[in-house]
Design an enzyme around this catalytic site. Structure first.
Site, PDB file in Angstrom:
ATOM      1  CG  ASP A 188      39.300  40.646  38.400  1.00 30.21           C
ATOM      2  OD1 ASP A 188      38.728  40.433  39.341  1.00 30.21           O
ATOM      3  OD2 ASP A 188      38.767  40.078  37.285  1.00 30.21           O
ATOM      4  CD  GLU A 240      40.738  37.388  42.397  1.00 35.39           C
ATOM      5  OE1 GLU A 240      39.721  37.003  42.974  1.00 35.39           O
ATOM      6  OE2 GLU A 240      40.458  37.959  41.052  1.00 35.39           O
TER       7      GLU A 240
HETATM    8  C1  GLC Z   1      37.555  38.226  40.470  1.00 30.01           C
HETATM    9  C2  GLC Z   1      36.621  39.326  41.333  1.00 30.01           C
HETATM   10  C3  GLC Z   1      35.195  38.691  40.966  1.00 30.01           C
HETATM   11  C4  GLC Z   1      34.800  38.806  39.373  1.00 30.01           C
HETATM   12  C5  GLC Z   1      35.614  37.997  38.645  1.00 30.01           C
HETATM   13  C6  GLC Z   1      35.619  37.901  37.375  1.00 30.01           C
HETATM   14  O1  GLC Z   1      37.434  37.018  41.147  1.00 30.01           O
HETATM   15  O2  GLC Z   1      36.914  39.581  42.468  1.00 30.01           O
HETATM   16  O3  GLC Z   1      34.104  39.498  41.818  1.00 30.01           O
HETATM   17  O4  GLC Z   1      33.477  38.238  39.396  1.00 30.01           O
HETATM   18  O5  GLC Z   1      37.158  38.276  39.080  1.00 30.01           O
HETATM   19  O6  GLC Z   1      36.058  39.524  37.221  1.00 30.01           O
END
Ligand code: GLC
Length: 478
Positions: A181, A244
């Protein structure tokens, strides 16, 4: 490989409390196997106060009682493997929940201000200052997201050691890999310099307050690869790691050194117009960008591209080379609809999202019943239109979007080679992959389908007769 994103709160409830759970997921795995995906990614299942839908983790090596038990995840993994599906968990390395025991007992693992107050102008992703006073009276701490999510300090060796141990814990239970994440936030400028005022718009959607600054020092620090190497060491060489990284493709490439892939947000946010799509695909020519057109954070695919283009979007997503991700419910064209709920949306305790992301988190619509087959109780978020759109009906309908996804997942297995001959002309995006050609009509006019090609999958009836209608796409063998 194609990975199906399960948002566990909204996938399938097994005990009638209105919240999806792991037994529910296990009971629905046959849907994924029937569809033909290779793996599933579970959004966070760990104990959490749910200030951020589970992305505020209070224990990295346990299961939230709302979702079940360790025995339930073991059973889910075993069932998935028996069906030939790999399982990815979501790992949130940037921060923990403010209720994680580490925050109380190990402040040295977090980023605290060296002064009595915010040391700089950094803003949080969902708006507001990125610094808040510590409820335990130890000064001010950094939070790149909600105040309930204090940022870990990845320059402190205990952090890599502890998160590494958590990754090994899950690998030992049979988990095949992880979605990592918010990696652009894992390391920040150690000198805590101010971010400059933004002079150009960021290419992806941002909170307006956050967007006022260019996040030069509050994210994407030069030594980020050191943290990624530690994550790789913890996960093991054979784990699948997908990052991500919420940055333009050109800035994501350096993250790939220690990862198997990273999401391509450039395609995600490209306007549904041939030149924009071609530019995003061309920029990601590396081959390790993971294609994704929707997730639990942004308006759903059908809502963004419009019902007229959902079939073409499916064909494009599943004919590009490399990894692709499908968000639960997109395979039947679920829409966002109006924001769900009422005043409760502002209350963290209600589990509602303060950043307004609940519309894309409504339950999967399995059948035409009022709850969509999601729960026998009261769903935590109401389904939108199960009577109009559901898995059971679309399974029986050869012309449905669901059956198109399934056909594409079969056809995909014979596609080989990189994207070549990438073009955008007269509203039509086209490219070649080895012995196949793809054409996507994003424009308002009909176009001829090349002669001397046989149709492998077409989104609309016209292709076999030689026309590509507006909104249509086709996979051809040439
Ligand atoms: C990422 C997740 C999101 C979350 C953020 C903080 O972007 O996909 O849902 O709010 O990280 O962890």
């Amino acid at each position: 490989m194609v990975v199906y994103q399960v948002y566990p709160r909204s996938f399938q409830d097994s005990d009638g409390d209105g919240v999806g759970d792991l037994r529910g997921v296990a009971a629905r795995l046959e849907h994924l196997a029937w569809l033909g995906v290779d793996a599933l990614w579970l959004s966070p299942i760990y104990p959490s106060p749910m200030a951020d839908g589970g992305y505020d983790v209070a224990d990295h090596t346990a299961v939230d009682p709302r979702f079940g038990t360790l025995a339930d995840i073991d059973a889910l993994v075993a069932r998935a493997h028996a069906l030939g599906l790999k399982v990815l968990l979501d790992v949130v390395p940037c921060h923990t929940s403010i209720e994680h025991p580490w925050f109380r007992d190990h402040p040295e693992r977090y980023v605290f201000s060296p002064v009595d107050g915010p040391p700089n102008n950094w803003r949080a992703t969902f708006g507001g200052a990125a610094w808040s006073p510590d409820p335990h009276g130890r000064g001010w701490y950094l939070h790149s997201f909600y105040p309930e999510q204090p940022d870990l300090d990845w320059r402190h060796p205990a952090v890599a050691a502890q998160i590494g141990a958590a990754l090994r814990f899950w690998r030992a239970r049979g988990v095949d890999g992880f979605r990592l994440d918010a990696l652009q936030q894992i390391l920040k400028d150690p000198a805590l310099r101010d971010d400059p005022v933004a002079t150009a718009p960021f290419p992806f959607p941002l909170d307006p307050d956050y967007a006022t600054l260019e996040h030069r020092h509050s994210s994407d620090a030069p030594d980020t690869p050191a943290a990624l190497a530690a994550l790789r060491a913890g996960a093991g060489a054979d784990a699948l790691l997908v990052g991500e990284v919420f940055l333009p493709t050109a800035r994501v490439l350096r993250y790939l050194e220690h990862l198997d892939g990273a999401f391509c947000f450039e395609l995600f946010f490209a306007a549904w117009e041939a030149p924009a799509l071609a530019a995003a695909i061309g920029a990601a020519a590396d081959g390790r960008l993971a294609w994704v057109l929707a997730n639990h954070d942004f308006p759903r695919l059908a809502t963004r591209v419009g019902a007229a283009h959902v079939r073409a979007a499916a064909l494009l997503l599943l004919t590009l080379p490399g990894m692709a991700f499908v968000y639960q419910g997109d395979e039947i064209g679920q829409q966002d609809g109006p924001p769900p709920g009422d005043g409760a949306a502002g209350q963290a305790g209600a589990g509602r999202d303060r950043a307004g992301r609940d519309a894309c988190r409504r339950p999967v619509q399995w059948d035409a019943s009022p709850s969509g087959g999601f729960t026998t109780g009261t769903p935590w978020l109401a389904p939108l239109d199960p009577e109009r759109r559901n898995v059971a009906a679309q399974r029986e309908d050869p012309g449905s979007l669901l059956r198109l996804y399934r056909a594409l997942l079969v056809a995909r297995r014979s596609l080989r080679g990189p994207v070549t001959e990438l073009r955008a002309r007269d509203g039509v995006l086209s490219f070649r992959r080895g012995a196949h050609r793809v054409a996507v009509n994003t424009g308002p006019r009909e176009h001829p389908v090349p002669r001397a090609a046989s149709v492998v999958v077409a989104t609309h009836g016209g292709a076999p007769e030689g026309v590509l209608e507006p909104g249509a796409a086709v996979l051809l063998a040439v």
